[in-house]
Design an enzyme around this catalytic site. Sequence first.
Site, PDB file in Angstrom:
ATOM      1  N   PHE A 128      14.461  59.063  62.530  1.00  0.00           N
ATOM      2  CA  PHE A 128      13.783  58.138  61.622  1.00  0.00           C
ATOM      3  C   PHE A 128      12.269  58.204  61.884  1.00  0.00           C
ATOM      4  CE2 PHE A 128      12.424  54.102  59.899  1.00  0.00           C
ATOM      5  CZ  PHE A 128      13.266  53.903  58.820  1.00  0.00           C
ATOM      6  N   TYR A 222      18.474  43.835  60.878  1.00  0.00           N
ATOM      7  CA  TYR A 222      18.715  43.589  59.443  1.00  0.00           C
ATOM      8  C   TYR A 222      19.661  44.584  58.792  1.00  0.00           C
ATOM      9  CZ  TYR A 222      14.733  46.869  59.297  1.00  0.00           C
ATOM     10  OH  TYR A 222      13.900  47.921  59.517  1.00  0.00           O
ATOM     11  N   LYS A 223      20.204  45.531  59.571  1.00  0.00           N
ATOM     12  CA  LYS A 223      21.145  46.502  58.981  1.00  0.00           C
ATOM     13  C   LYS A 223      22.564  45.974  59.194  1.00  0.00           C
ATOM     14  CE  LYS A 223      17.733  50.119  59.229  1.00  0.00           C
ATOM     15  NZ  LYS A 223      17.073  51.118  60.074  1.00  0.00           N
ATOM     16  N   ARG A 377      22.555  58.021  49.384  1.00  0.00           N
ATOM     17  CA  ARG A 377      23.161  57.469  50.590  1.00  0.00           C
ATOM     18  C   ARG A 377      23.996  56.233  50.247  1.00  0.00           C
ATOM     19  NH1 ARG A 377      19.564  55.249  55.576  1.00  0.00           N
ATOM     20  NH2 ARG A 377      19.006  53.778  53.952  1.00  0.00           N
TER      21      ARG A 377
HETATM   22  C1  LIG Z   1      15.770  51.116  60.208  1.00  0.00           C
HETATM   23  C2  LIG Z   1      15.240  51.882  61.353  1.00  0.00           C
HETATM   24  C3  LIG Z   1      14.030  51.542  61.941  1.00  0.00           C
HETATM   25  C4  LIG Z   1      13.213  50.412  61.376  1.00  0.00           C
HETATM   26  O1  LIG Z   1      12.153  50.031  62.182  1.00  0.00           O
HETATM   27  P1  LIG Z   1      11.319  48.719  61.795  1.00  0.00           P
HETATM   28  O2  LIG Z   1      10.370  48.572  62.890  1.00  0.00           O
HETATM   29  O3  LIG Z   1      12.315  47.607  61.650  1.00  0.00           O
HETATM   30  O4  LIG Z   1      10.683  48.961  60.486  1.00  0.00           O
HETATM   31  C5  LIG Z   1      13.606  52.266  63.038  1.00  0.00           C
HETATM   32  N1  LIG Z   1      14.340  53.295  63.518  1.00  0.00           N
HETATM   33  C6  LIG Z   1      15.522  53.649  62.969  1.00  0.00           C
HETATM   34  C7  LIG Z   1      16.315  54.781  63.546  1.00  0.00           C
HETATM   35  C8  LIG Z   1      15.989  52.970  61.856  1.00  0.00           C
HETATM   36  O5  LIG Z   1      17.141  53.318  61.292  1.00  0.00           O
END
Ligand SMILES: *Cc1c(COP(=O)(O)O)cnc(C)c1O
Length: 418
Positions: A128, A222-223, A377
């Site tokens: 990510f 939040y996921k 997705r």
């Molecule tokens: C969703 C996600 C994030 C999100 O990071 P935020 O700081 O909440 O924006 C980071 N890393 C991964 C692997 C994710 O899936």
Amino acid sequence: MNRDDAVALDQADPLAPLRDLFDLPEGTIYLDGNSLGALPRATAGRVAEVVTQEWGQGLIESWNTASWITLPQRVGDKIARIIGAGDGEVVVADSTSLNVYKVLASALSIAAADSPGRRIVVSERSNFPTDLYIASSLCRDRGYELVLVDSPSEIEGLLDRTAVLMLTEVNYRTGFLHDMAAVTAGAHEHGVLAVWDLCHSAGAVPVDLRGADADFAIGCGYKFLNGGPGSPAFLWVNPRHVDRFEQPLSGWMGHAAPFEMSPGYRPAEGVSRYLSGTPAVIGISALECGVDTLLASEAYGGIEALREKSLALTRLFADLVASRLPGFTIESPLDDARRGSQLSLSFGEDGAYAIVQALIERGVVGDFRAGEPDILRFGVTPLYTRYVDVWDAVDHLVSVMDDDEWRDERFWTRGAVT
Ligand SMILES: *Cc1c(COP(=O)(O)O)cnc(C)c1O
């Protein structure tokens, strides 16, 4: 397999009652819980109570009387049950991006003491982006090189020179699931620390941080934890490391005695030193509802039962795509052991974004992730996703393609968030 068969699977599903714990919009098939989890029924009432009673009436007393001050640890202990950690090992704080910084910086400090001379941090190019952005700025500041591999098979050859291996357990694009225990053991054999990002695994697949003997972990609220938009994140530090180093964002909430108000920093014992500033009380209260909702599954077999259903849902999805949608390629692993809780597709020509938009207009909410290839997705959340939702989603996708609906101009304008 026809629609009636899917309905029959739902009727026989022992987890089906859990769907009632969510406030889902009528007529929507929500397949984006891997990006923003759905709203638990308990959340609105609890947040209203925190706002009107604890804040409105209790005012500043509520830091003590409503125990606001220990929310990061209390909700951390609940999350620990989902990720194979112990009591007192997890705190809720900040965002995932900031927590990546905190744990990676700590891991680098430990590596500098235990295996000096190693100058590289290894991650995957497909990780990510925020993890890579944060890691690259930290590496730059501390004189490390961030090395990105294109395939997990390249990791082994780098380990003798590596300080820290930083991986995301479930890939956000493809849903590829690493074998955390095996990868961590391989890293440790070469004296490398393993940092795991659980954003797409916490609440979605069984995670066993202690069993895998991981070094550090972070994850998202939040996921699959259903904490709500912008929910605070969490972090875990293996107890063997926790008192060895100060984390780099040493704020007063991570101080041993914040209300001494002393000018010198003295870190709290244990994972509480990973707090920086004042906890986001309303956000953590909402997250607690999400985590409680997930923990309600313990009466139905817990995360293992959820995992079984999740795999059945994505397997059904993959089978239906294979038989009904020849223009699409399945980008997620077909091996159950390597697939997270999503199914990702690519389409042979430009148009993945428009296809996702056409589906959303029909009430089937997935998302689009740009890249090579572009990805459609679809996340499944076994707490509320039904077999018939998967069947209907594929049926809608067949219609979107058969009628060339997706070619309509209105589906091609991109929003700020895809
Ligand atoms: C969703 C996600 C994030 C999100 O990071 P935020 O700081 O909440 O924006 C980071 N890393 C991964 C692997 C994710 O899936």
